[in-house]
Write a protein that holds these residues in place. Structure first.
Motif, mmCIF file in Angstrom:
data_model
loop_
_atom_site.group_PDB
_atom_site.id
_atom_site.type_symbol
_atom_site.label_atom_id
_atom_site.label_comp_id
_atom_site.label_asym_id
_atom_site.label_seq_id
_atom_site.Cartn_x
_atom_site.Cartn_y
_atom_site.Cartn_z
ATOM 1 N N MET A 73 0.825 -1.211 0.000
ATOM 2 C CA MET A 73 0.000 0.000 0.000
ATOM 3 C C MET A 73 0.862 1.267 0.000
ATOM 4 S SD MET A 73 -3.189 -0.821 -0.191
ATOM 5 C CE MET A 73 -2.730 -2.233 -1.210
ATOM 6 N N ILE A 74 1.986 1.217 0.696
ATOM 7 C CA ILE A 74 2.914 2.350 0.676
ATOM 8 C C ILE A 74 3.541 2.477 -0.707
ATOM 9 C CG2 ILE A 74 5.123 3.193 1.593
ATOM 10 C CD1 ILE A 74 4.271 1.750 4.252
ATOM 11 N N ASP A 75 3.935 1.341 -1.289
ATOM 12 C CA ASP A 75 4.550 1.357 -2.618
ATOM 13 C C ASP A 75 3.621 1.964 -3.663
ATOM 14 O OD1 ASP A 75 6.785 0.120 -1.601
ATOM 15 O OD2 ASP A 75 6.125 -1.905 -2.140
ATOM 16 N N VAL A 76 2.337 1.616 -3.604
ATOM 17 C CA VAL A 76 1.412 2.059 -4.651
ATOM 18 C C VAL A 76 0.872 3.461 -4.396
ATOM 19 C CG1 VAL A 76 0.757 -0.313 -5.189
ATOM 20 C CG2 VAL A 76 -0.621 1.011 -3.555
ATOM 21 N N GLY A 77 1.211 4.062 -3.253
ATOM 22 C CA GLY A 77 0.859 5.461 -3.015
ATOM 23 C C GLY A 77 -0.406 5.697 -2.221
ATOM 24 N N LEU A 78 -0.927 4.682 -1.521
ATOM 25 C CA LEU A 78 -2.161 4.871 -0.776
ATOM 26 C C LEU A 78 -2.025 5.950 0.295
ATOM 27 C CD1 LEU A 78 -5.075 4.009 -0.074
ATOM 28 C CD2 LEU A 78 -4.085 2.287 1.464
ATOM 29 N N PHE A 79 -0.868 5.995 0.954
ATOM 30 C CA PHE A 79 -0.699 6.916 2.084
ATOM 31 C C PHE A 79 -0.038 8.234 1.700
ATOM 32 C CE2 PHE A 79 -0.513 2.575 3.928
ATOM 33 C CZ PHE A 79 -1.729 2.621 4.592
ATOM 34 N N ASP A 80 0.286 8.414 0.429
ATOM 35 C CA ASP A 80 0.946 9.657 0.010
ATOM 36 C C ASP A 80 0.135 10.910 0.355
ATOM 37 O OD1 ASP A 80 2.822 7.916 -0.923
ATOM 38 O OD2 ASP A 80 3.073 8.907 -2.860
ATOM 39 N N LYS A 276 -4.317 4.899 -10.715
ATOM 40 C CA LYS A 276 -5.620 4.469 -11.230
ATOM 41 C C LYS A 276 -6.307 3.471 -10.302
ATOM 42 C CE LYS A 276 -4.490 5.263 -16.116
ATOM 43 N NZ LYS A 276 -4.366 4.641 -17.458
ATOM 44 N N LEU A 277 -5.520 2.851 -9.429
ATOM 45 C CA LEU A 277 -6.077 1.870 -8.493
ATOM 46 C C LEU A 277 -6.206 2.438 -7.086
ATOM 47 C CD1 LEU A 277 -4.074 -1.302 -9.660
ATOM 48 C CD2 LEU A 277 -6.502 -0.828 -10.030
ATOM 49 N N TYR A 278 -6.100 3.762 -6.939
ATOM 50 C CA TYR A 278 -6.096 4.359 -5.611
ATOM 51 C C TYR A 278 -7.361 4.000 -4.836
ATOM 52 C CZ TYR A 278 -5.769 7.654 -1.783
ATOM 53 O OH TYR A 278 -5.723 8.201 -0.525
ATOM 54 N N TRP A 279 -8.519 4.170 -5.453
ATOM 55 C CA TRP A 279 -9.776 3.939 -4.725
ATOM 56 C C TRP A 279 -10.014 2.453 -4.465
ATOM 57 C CZ3 TRP A 279 -11.246 7.673 -2.012
ATOM 58 C CH2 TRP A 279 -11.070 8.994 -2.445
ATOM 59 N N THR A 312 -1.785 -9.222 -6.287
ATOM 60 C CA THR A 312 -2.320 -9.699 -7.569
ATOM 61 C C THR A 312 -2.898 -8.565 -8.399
ATOM 62 O OG1 THR A 312 -2.841 -11.842 -6.579
ATOM 63 C CG2 THR A 312 -3.954 -11.285 -8.644
ATOM 64 N N VAL A 313 -3.652 -7.669 -7.763
ATOM 65 C CA VAL A 313 -4.309 -6.590 -8.499
ATOM 66 C C VAL A 313 -3.317 -5.497 -8.901
ATOM 67 C CG1 VAL A 313 -6.048 -4.769 -8.368
ATOM 68 C CG2 VAL A 313 -6.537 -7.040 -7.428
ATOM 69 N N ASN A 314 -2.444 -5.111 -7.984
ATOM 70 C CA ASN A 314 -1.534 -4.001 -8.259
ATOM 71 C C ASN A 314 -0.329 -4.406 -9.090
ATOM 72 O OD1 ASN A 314 -2.431 -1.475 -6.605
ATOM 73 N ND2 ASN A 314 -2.696 -3.184 -5.186
#
Length: 475
Positions: A73-80, A276-279, A312-314
């Motif tokens: 989640m940190i890698d994909v930017g959820l907490f940015d 694009k996968l944030y939500w 799997t999704v990200n």
């Protein structure tokens, strides 16, 4: 004899790790093994360790997959966005940064899981502490103490254990304690303010421009940091390279010629971002935390499923998945290794009967004249006992005995249960709490440094909670 050896084993362990004579993992394994032999039960060491591992295996599994999940989640930017919001508030002011740490840890603690709290808090705040060379033990100390106060939420564990052990309603224990716990949380915020002022005095009052050009150096982790009176050093401009953990800047000059630069805790151009996968990721995290609070499944199972789905999704391609797992392998190995090492300590402490004898000795040492004040006695005992024992051992082994002693003098079991929550601020820095190893591991802080710095403040916070409970008449 078992009582003396039990206290001696704990004291030896704490001295060795605080003086850095042994690593925590080695001390957690070798010290109890030696004491097990000393009490004449060396032949049963294997059984005790296996029992300890069996009890802590679900926790180790939960931490392993939780680290992978939140790492992704940190890698994909959820907490940015959270990081940017906090850093905009904190700017380059050490006082604001420490207060922001306490506020963030308290908010995230609402999920009831210490490991989750520490992963999110450290992920958000570590880059800023590192960049400004602030004391990292200030960050770990404030986060652990704030989480300890919030850990008393009914779904956090201690309140539920107290209710189960004494056959009470958790709401009857917790709700009257809310004012006292609120005072305890305010004490944490005040502590963070004072520590922040000390950091500001040590480092000097920085400006945003100075912080952005500061030359990267070895981060400050010493336990004495945050208490010195030095500071005021001006910052040198350097050209050191930045990594994804460093702070970056963006923005243009305004019409007055001043830079409108913005701190960001993680590289906004890293290849792992999935805007694009944030939500989807936000919804998955909310669903995961909701399921955890509602206890729809065991927490290890939830994080196992969540980590698998997030990967799997990200990162649908296998090489990318392997790269993400490898990126977080160090944290997983360090934390899970520490948990299994702690299983040796708890297994020997419980299996040899040391912990039971220690508890009986402590309870027996309470004078009969203190019977009418057994609630206060329970609150005071909760500090050392929840530090040296697991919550299970304290709430299921000691609290019922204290409640019986109190009942003989007219003290309500509800008062005993409420008072037993006072020591949780200190408990969260106990070497027997797996989550604390997540905190110090991700913050790159020695456990001994964290212990030396945090214990005194955590004790003070626990006493504030106890005092407020007495003042409000709930204890």
């Amino acid at each position: 004899m078992l009582t003396i050896l039990g206290f001696a084993m704990i004291a030896t362990f704490l001295v060795l790790i605080m003086t850095k004579k042994m690593s925590p993992i080695a001390a957690l394994v070798l010290i109890p093994a030696l004491f097990c032999v000393a009490v004449g039960q060396g032949a049963k060491l294997g059984d005790y360790v296996i029992d300890g591992v069996g009890n802590l295996a679900p926790t180790a599994a939960m931490l392993m997959f939780a680290i992978v999940y939140f790492g992704v989640m940190i890698d994909v930017g959820l907490f940015d966005p959270i990081v940017r919001g906090i850093l905009r508030f904190c700017k380059a002011d050490p006082m604001r940064i420490v207060v922001g740490t306490a506020v963030l840890a308290a908010i995230v603690s609402l999920d009831g899981d210490g490991s989750t709290t520490f992963m999110i808090t450290v992920s958000a705040m570590y880059p800023l502490y590192k960049r400004l060379k602030m004391s990292l033990v200030v960050m770990t100390g404030v986060a652990a103490t704030a989480n300890g106060v919030m850990n008393t939420l009914p779904w956090g564990g201690p309140t539920a254990r107290a209710a189960t052990a004494l056959k009470l309603d958790a709401s009857e224990i917790f709700i009257p304690m809310i004012p006292a716990l609120a005072v305890g949380l305010l004490a944490v915020f005040l502590l963070s303010y004072v520590l922040g002022l000390r950091e500001r005095k040590r480092l000097g009052m920085l400006t945003l421009d100075e912080a952005l050009v500061r030359e990267p150096e070895q981060e400050t982790v010493l336990a004495g940091a945050g208490t010195g009176a030095g500071g005021g050093d001006r910052l040198r401009k350097g050209s050191g390279g930045s990594s994804s953990a460093d702070l970056t800047q963006d923005g243009d000059d305004d019409e007055d010629g001043e830079d409108e630069e913005e701190f960001k805790g993680l590289d906004p151009n890293r290849s792992t971002l999935r805007p694009k996968l944030y939500w989807f990721n936000a919804g998955l995290t909310v669903a995961l935390l909701t399921a955890m609070i509602m206890e729809l499944m065991p927490i290890p199972v939830l994080f196992l499923l969540g980590a698998a789905l997030a990967l799997t999704v990200n990162f649908p391609h296998m090489p990318d998945q392997r790269a993400r797992i490898a990126a977080h392998a160090d944290n997983v190995l360090n934390v899970s290794g520490m948990v299994f090492a702690a299983a040796v300590f708890t297994g020997v402490l419980t299996g040899t009967g040391m912990v039971e004898n220690m508890a009986d000795w402590v309870v027996g040492a309470v004078p009969d004249a203190m019977g009418p004040h057994m609630a206060i006695v329970t609150g005071l005992l909760s500090l050392p006992l929840t530090y040296f024992m697991s919550n299970d051992g304290f709430y299921f082994g000691v609290v019922p005995v204290l409640a019986e002693a109190g009942a003989a003098h007219g003290v309500s079991p509800l008062e005993i249960a409420r008072a037993s929550l006072a020591g949780q601020a200190l408990h969260m820095s106990s070497p027997l709490v797996p989550a604390v190893y997540v905190l110090v591991g991700m913050a790159k802080v020695e456990f001994g440094d964290h212990t030396r710095f945090t214990v005194k403040w955590a004790v003070l916070t626990s006493l504030v909670v106890l005092g407020a409970g007495i003042l409000f008449g709930t204890i």
